[in-house]
Motif scaffolding. Sequence first.
Motif, PDB file in Angstrom:
ATOM      1  N   VAL A  46       0.859  -1.181   0.000  1.00  0.00           N
ATOM      2  CA  VAL A  46       0.000   0.000   0.000  1.00  0.00           C
ATOM      3  C   VAL A  46       0.896   1.232   0.000  1.00  0.00           C
ATOM      4  CG1 VAL A  46      -1.790   1.261   1.258  1.00  0.00           C
ATOM      5  CG2 VAL A  46      -1.783  -1.243   1.278  1.00  0.00           C
ATOM      6  N   HIS A  50      -2.596   5.994  -1.642  1.00  0.00           N
ATOM      7  CA  HIS A  50      -2.954   4.861  -2.494  1.00  0.00           C
ATOM      8  C   HIS A  50      -4.252   5.065  -3.281  1.00  0.00           C
ATOM      9  CE1 HIS A  50      -1.926   0.666  -3.480  1.00  0.00           C
ATOM     10  NE2 HIS A  50      -3.202   0.645  -3.842  1.00  0.00           N
ATOM     11  N   ALA A  51      -5.279   5.594  -2.629  1.00  0.00           N
ATOM     12  CA  ALA A  51      -6.583   5.750  -3.295  1.00  0.00           C
ATOM     13  C   ALA A  51      -7.332   6.924  -2.672  1.00  0.00           C
ATOM     14  CB  ALA A  51      -7.407   4.478  -3.170  1.00  0.00           C
ATOM     15  N   ASN A  66      -8.115   5.062  -7.935  1.00  0.00           N
ATOM     16  CA  ASN A  66      -6.749   4.601  -7.699  1.00  0.00           C
ATOM     17  C   ASN A  66      -5.764   5.759  -7.849  1.00  0.00           C
ATOM     18  OD1 ASN A  66      -4.614   2.498  -7.513  1.00  0.00           O
ATOM     19  ND2 ASN A  66      -4.172   3.210  -9.578  1.00  0.00           N
ATOM     20  N   THR A  73      -5.290  -0.484  -7.169  1.00  0.00           N
ATOM     21  CA  THR A  73      -6.451  -0.678  -6.311  1.00  0.00           C
ATOM     22  C   THR A  73      -7.404  -1.600  -7.054  1.00  0.00           C
ATOM     23  OG1 THR A  73      -6.180   1.538  -5.366  1.00  0.00           O
ATOM     24  CG2 THR A  73      -8.351   0.505  -5.127  1.00  0.00           C
ATOM     25  N   LEU A  96      -6.213  -2.974  -1.629  1.00  0.00           N
ATOM     26  CA  LEU A  96      -5.200  -1.936  -1.805  1.00  0.00           C
ATOM     27  C   LEU A  96      -3.857  -2.627  -1.972  1.00  0.00           C
ATOM     28  CD1 LEU A  96      -6.242   0.603   0.988  1.00  0.00           C
ATOM     29  CD2 LEU A  96      -6.874   0.632  -1.435  1.00  0.00           C
TER      30      LEU A  96
END
Length: 120
Positions: A46, A50-51, A66, A73, A96
């Motif tokens: 991760v 990350h997102a 993502n 992701t 993730l």
Amino acid sequence: PDTPPAVQQYLLSSLDGAFAYEIGEGSTVIGRENEMREYLTSKPYVSRKHAILDLDTASATLTIKNCNTTNYTFVNNEMISGDISVKLSDGDEIGLGGNEQNGSRQAEAAYFYVRIGSCT
């Protein structure tokens, strides 16, 4: 008697149920150096950012986008790529940095269920 109106609650819950994160209105960056860092710090797949989760309570819409181009992701084992936001529903699984392959998941990634429900 008057009953209070139901409040919609949006959560990410680890697959084992040991960790839950309540998602707030607006945009939320998740990653090892952002929201959920206390849980994600031990997950090297991760990234720091990350997102992005986006919650619009007026339309009751939760989406994820993502931000990582290395480990990606995944939503329900499907990779999110590019600049696409994916709408999430109750029970969806988010990965993730990993997905399920041959019946197993990478321990270095993080996995969550989306939980959407009402509480009074």
